[in-house]
Scaffold this motif. Structure first.
Motif, PDB file in Angstrom:
ATOM      1  N   ARG A 335      92.952 171.129  39.566  1.00  0.00           N
ATOM      2  CA  ARG A 335      92.887 170.403  40.848  1.00  0.00           C
ATOM      3  C   ARG A 335      91.525 169.757  41.078  1.00  0.00           C
ATOM      4  O   ARG A 335      91.348 168.982  42.027  1.00  0.00           O
ATOM      5  N   ARG A 336      90.558 170.074  40.231  1.00  0.00           N
ATOM      6  CA  ARG A 336      89.227 169.486  40.359  1.00  0.00           C
ATOM      7  C   ARG A 336      88.861 168.726  39.083  1.00  0.00           C
ATOM      8  O   ARG A 336      89.355 169.059  38.000  1.00  0.00           O
ATOM      9  N   PRO A 337      87.986 167.720  39.183  1.00  0.00           N
ATOM     10  CA  PRO A 337      87.560 166.998  37.977  1.00  0.00           C
ATOM     11  C   PRO A 337      86.923 167.956  36.966  1.00  0.00           C
ATOM     12  O   PRO A 337      86.056 168.757  37.313  1.00  0.00           O
ATOM     13  N   CYS A 338      87.390 167.872  35.734  1.00  0.00           N
ATOM     14  CA  CYS A 338      86.814 168.675  34.652  1.00  0.00           C
ATOM     15  C   CYS A 338      87.299 168.083  33.336  1.00  0.00           C
ATOM     16  O   CYS A 338      88.223 167.256  33.300  1.00  0.00           O
ATOM     17  N   GLY A 339      86.716 168.526  32.245  1.00  0.00           N
ATOM     18  CA  GLY A 339      87.091 167.993  30.945  1.00  0.00           C
ATOM     19  C   GLY A 339      88.525 168.268  30.588  1.00  0.00           C
ATOM     20  O   GLY A 339      89.209 167.417  29.994  1.00  0.00           O
ATOM     21  N   VAL A 340      89.037 169.461  30.932  1.00  0.00           N
ATOM     22  CA  VAL A 340      90.429 169.810  30.616  1.00  0.00           C
ATOM     23  C   VAL A 340      91.386 168.885  31.362  1.00  0.00           C
ATOM     24  O   VAL A 340      92.361 168.379  30.788  1.00  0.00           O
ATOM     25  N   ARG A 341      91.109 168.651  32.643  1.00  0.00           N
ATOM     26  CA  ARG A 341      91.963 167.761  33.440  1.00  0.00           C
ATOM     27  C   ARG A 341      91.960 166.351  32.860  1.00  0.00           C
ATOM     28  O   ARG A 341      93.036 165.740  32.672  1.00  0.00           O
ATOM     29  N   GLU A 342      90.788 165.825  32.571  1.00  0.00           N
ATOM     30  CA  GLU A 342      90.702 164.452  32.090  1.00  0.00           C
ATOM     31  C   GLU A 342      91.370 164.294  30.727  1.00  0.00           C
ATOM     32  O   GLU A 342      92.030 163.280  30.465  1.00  0.00           O
ATOM     33  N   ALA A 343      91.235 165.295  29.856  1.00  0.00           N
ATOM     34  CA  ALA A 343      91.870 165.211  28.541  1.00  0.00           C
ATOM     35  C   ALA A 343      93.386 165.246  28.666  1.00  0.00           C
ATOM     36  O   ALA A 343      94.101 164.500  27.978  1.00  0.00           O
ATOM     37  N   GLN A 344      93.899 166.102  29.547  1.00  0.00           N
ATOM     38  CA  GLN A 344      95.352 166.181  29.734  1.00  0.00           C
ATOM     39  C   GLN A 344      95.889 164.877  30.321  1.00  0.00           C
ATOM     40  O   GLN A 344      96.933 164.364  29.877  1.00  0.00           O
ATOM     41  N   LEU A 345      95.189 164.325  31.307  1.00  0.00           N
ATOM     42  CA  LEU A 345      95.620 163.065  31.911  1.00  0.00           C
ATOM     43  C   LEU A 345      95.585 161.921  30.895  1.00  0.00           C
ATOM     44  O   LEU A 345      96.468 161.053  30.899  1.00  0.00           O
ATOM     45  N   ALA A 346      94.586 161.916  30.033  1.00  0.00           N
ATOM     46  CA  ALA A 346      94.484 160.854  29.026  1.00  0.00           C
ATOM     47  C   ALA A 346      95.653 160.926  28.052  1.00  0.00           C
ATOM     48  O   ALA A 346      96.243 159.898  27.687  1.00  0.00           O
ATOM     49  N   ARG A 347      96.011 162.135  27.624  1.00  0.00           N
ATOM     50  CA  ARG A 347      97.161 162.277  26.718  1.00  0.00           C
ATOM     51  C   ARG A 347      98.455 161.866  27.407  1.00  0.00           C
ATOM     52  O   ARG A 347      99.324 161.229  26.795  1.00  0.00           O
ATOM     53  N   ALA A 348      98.593 162.209  28.678  1.00  0.00           N
ATOM     54  CA  ALA A 348      99.808 161.847  29.413  1.00  0.00           C
ATOM     55  C   ALA A 348      99.907 160.333  29.605  1.00  0.00           C
ATOM     56  O   ALA A 348     100.979 159.738  29.459  1.00  0.00           O
ATOM     57  N   SER A 349      98.796 159.701  29.937  1.00  0.00           N
ATOM     58  CA  SER A 349      98.795 158.249  30.136  1.00  0.00           C
ATOM     59  C   SER A 349      99.117 157.505  28.849  1.00  0.00           C
ATOM     60  O   SER A 349      99.752 156.432  28.877  1.00  0.00           O
ATOM     61  N   ALA A 350      98.705 158.074  27.714  1.00  0.00           N
ATOM     62  CA  ALA A 350      98.878 157.400  26.423  1.00  0.00           C
ATOM     63  C   ALA A 350     100.327 157.298  25.978  1.00  0.00           C
ATOM     64  O   ALA A 350     100.630 156.554  25.038  1.00  0.00           O
ATOM     65  N   VAL A 351     101.249 158.012  26.630  1.00  0.00           N
ATOM     66  CA  VAL A 351     102.662 157.919  26.216  1.00  0.00           C
ATOM     67  C   VAL A 351     103.265 156.583  26.632  1.00  0.00           C
ATOM     68  O   VAL A 351     104.326 156.188  26.110  1.00  0.00           O
ATOM     69  N   PHE A 352     102.633 155.861  27.562  1.00  0.00           N
ATOM     70  CA  PHE A 352     103.147 154.568  28.011  1.00  0.00           C
ATOM     71  C   PHE A 352     102.570 153.481  27.100  1.00  0.00           C
ATOM     72  O   PHE A 352     101.477 152.967  27.334  1.00  0.00           O
ATOM     73  N   VAL A 353     103.328 153.140  26.073  1.00  0.00           N
ATOM     74  CA  VAL A 353     102.866 152.235  25.028  1.00  0.00           C
ATOM     75  C   VAL A 353     103.298 150.797  25.313  1.00  0.00           C
ATOM     76  O   VAL A 353     102.508 149.860  25.225  1.00  0.00           O
ATOM     77  N   HIS A 354     104.576 150.608  25.617  1.00  0.00           N
ATOM     78  CA  HIS A 354     105.133 149.286  25.925  1.00  0.00           C
ATOM     79  C   HIS A 354     106.099 149.423  27.093  1.00  0.00           C
ATOM     80  O   HIS A 354     106.494 150.537  27.468  1.00  0.00           O
ATOM     81  N   ASP A 355     106.524 148.304  27.630  1.00  0.00           N
ATOM     82  CA  ASP A 355     107.565 148.279  28.654  1.00  0.00           C
ATOM     83  C   ASP A 355     108.900 148.574  27.975  1.00  0.00           C
ATOM     84  O   ASP A 355     109.358 147.797  27.124  1.00  0.00           O
ATOM     85  N   PRO A 356     109.571 149.688  28.307  1.00  0.00           N
ATOM     86  CA  PRO A 356     110.836 150.014  27.640  1.00  0.00           C
ATOM     87  C   PRO A 356     111.905 148.939  27.798  1.00  0.00           C
ATOM     88  O   PRO A 356     112.696 148.711  26.879  1.00  0.00           O
ATOM     89  N   VAL A 357     111.914 148.273  28.952  1.00  0.00           N
ATOM     90  CA  VAL A 357     112.928 147.229  29.161  1.00  0.00           C
ATOM     91  C   VAL A 357     112.657 146.036  28.252  1.00  0.00           C
ATOM     92  O   VAL A 357     113.585 145.448  27.682  1.00  0.00           O
ATOM     93  N   GLU A 358     111.403 145.680  28.083  1.00  0.00           N
ATOM     94  CA  GLU A 358     111.063 144.583  27.169  1.00  0.00           C
ATOM     95  C   GLU A 358     111.493 144.921  25.742  1.00  0.00           C
ATOM     96  O   GLU A 358     112.059 144.084  25.032  1.00  0.00           O
ATOM     97  N   VAL A 359     111.234 146.156  25.327  1.00  0.00           N
ATOM     98  CA  VAL A 359     111.632 146.585  23.983  1.00  0.00           C
ATOM     99  C   VAL A 359     113.151 146.520  23.829  1.00  0.00           C
ATOM    100  O   VAL A 359     113.675 146.020  22.827  1.00  0.00           O
ATOM    101  N   LEU A 360     113.868 147.006  24.833  1.00  0.00           N
ATOM    102  CA  LEU A 360     115.328 147.008  24.782  1.00  0.00           C
ATOM    103  C   LEU A 360     115.886 145.587  24.722  1.00  0.00           C
ATOM    104  O   LEU A 360     116.745 145.274  23.878  1.00  0.00           O
ATOM    105  N   VAL A 361     115.419 144.727  25.613  1.00  0.00           N
ATOM    106  CA  VAL A 361     115.936 143.362  25.677  1.00  0.00           C
ATOM    107  C   VAL A 361     115.642 142.601  24.389  1.00  0.00           C
ATOM    108  O   VAL A 361     116.496 141.870  23.856  1.00  0.00           O
ATOM    109  N   ARG A 362     114.440 142.779  23.864  1.00  0.00           N
ATOM    110  CA  ARG A 362     114.092 142.099  22.610  1.00  0.00           C
ATOM    111  C   ARG A 362     114.949 142.598  21.448  1.00  0.00           C
ATOM    112  O   ARG A 362     115.363 141.802  20.601  1.00  0.00           O
ATOM    113  N   TRP A 363     115.193 143.876  21.410  1.00  0.00           N
ATOM    114  CA  TRP A 363     116.010 144.424  20.315  1.00  0.00           C
ATOM    115  C   TRP A 363     117.431 143.864  20.379  1.00  0.00           C
ATOM    116  O   TRP A 363     117.991 143.441  19.366  1.00  0.00           O
TER     117      TRP A 363
END
Length: 371
Positions: A335-363
């Protein structure tokens, strides 16, 4: 990616009202395809099944989660887990659904059938295998682990929320799979009003809101979780009770807790909170990833819930809290800023690579051009 592709369609999206997760993904896909000029029909596959069969399945599933989670766990192990020898499937449900869908598909003539529910994936796969579906079958997996009912070998493409799910789909079916990221509302990626969120939750100065999600049906052990969080100095447990009014009244009577019903303003609530405590790893968890809110998993739901949160924890995008003291430790740390929090948030944010709808429509557009 280059300029976005239009999506005239028509499209057929098959979902199911089993909680809110499958429907939320289906309607997000539909809305964003329509924004690109596409025509979309969204169907609840449970309503397609004859003689109230689907409604019976929905009631049975909800009842098990509330009153007999051990029974759902047993059913999951038999029908959803991998088995070396006996592999029971979804027959005759997929056959019944395929029979009822045939005339709808013939009348609608979709450019693709997109499934956001595992029975729909099995039904579309069955129709592809038997020649009853000319359009490609795309399965949008909505969970953080791909149990075998998601994985029909006649699926043309799997759109997955996380890279390990795509790897599971490719390995078990040999079919194309990609992981652009979870399908969540665009509003979760944008700015939100933290001050408004704090007002809505009735927080006092210096208090940290700890959101506790009970899902759209308000199931699981959210009351026990909230009581544990209430022991943490400076933390205010705010329970998202979904549409379960009985749970909301129960939580409202717990000292120090805030009980909220179904909400359409989650981005503001997320912005005003310090941590989310989740129990399934599904849609609310993915929305928290997009919003930059750290997630702790405690008392996961049986079956697919336990399977999914284990996968998320192994990827380091959530923190697991197997008991009450571990819950307090994880919440207090995150609940407070710390290295563990920031590392977990960075890994979670990194799962958003592309717009899934754009990928689907293009495919789908590339497949139509090629064939």
């Amino acid at each position: 990616m280059s300029a976005r592709v239009v999506a005239p369609g028509p499209w057929l999206i098959l979902s199911a009202g089993m909680g809110a997760g499958h429907d939320q993904v289906a309607h997000q896909l539909a809305a964003r395809i329509r924004d690109r000029g596409g025509r979309v029909l969204v169907l609840d596959l449970l309503e397609v099944l004859p003689a109230g069969v689907g409604r019976g399945i929905r009631r049975g599933y909800s009842g098990m989660l509330r009153a007999a989670p051990w029974l759902y766990e047993a059913i999951f192990r038999v029908f959803f887990d991998e088995h070396r020898f006996c592999r029971p499937g979804t027959y005759p449900l997929d056959a019944l659904a395929a029979h009822r869908l045939r005339s709808i598909i013939e009348g609608h003539r979709p450019c693709a059938v997109v499934s956001t529910f595992h029975l729909a994936a099995q039904t579309a796969g069955r129709m592809r295998r038997r020649g009853g579906l000319d359009a490609p079958s795309v399965v949008v997996i909505t969970e953080p682990a791909a149990h075998r009912q998601w994985l029909h070998p006649e699926t043309d493409m799997f759109l997955c929320p996380y890279p390990w799910v795509a790897a599971q789909a490719r390995e078990r079916t040999g079919r194309p799979a990609c992981a652009p990221g979870p399908v969540v509302g665009e509003r979760f990626h944008g700015p939100a009003d933290a001050a408004r969120g704090r007002r809505l939750m009735g927080l006092r100065a210096g208090e940290d809101a700890v959101l506790v999600s009970a899902g759209s049906w308000g199931v699981g052990e959210a009351a026990t979780t909230a009581r544990w969080v209430a022991r943490l100095e400076g933390a205010r447990p705010v329970v998202l009770c979904g549409r379960n009014e009985r749970l909301r009244r129960r939580i409202a009577g717990v000292a120090g807790c805030v009980a909220l019903g179904w909400r359409d303003d989650l981005p503001d609530l997320f912005a005003g909170s310090a941590v989310l405590v989740d129990q399934s790893g599904g849609g609310t968890c993915a929305e928290a990833f997009a919003a930059g809110l750290p997630v702790v998993v405690h008392r996961p739901l049986p079956g697919h819930g336990r399977l999914g949160v284990r996968a998320l924890a192994e990827a380091g995008v959530v923190s697991m809290a197997p008991d009450g003291p571990a819950l307090l430790e994880a919440v207090d740390r995150l609940r407070r800023p710390c290295g563990v929090r920031e590392a977990q948030l960075a890994r979670a944010s990194a799962v958003f690579v592309h717009d899934p709808v754009e990928v689907l429509v293009r495919w789908v557009a590339a497949r139509r051009t090629r064939f």
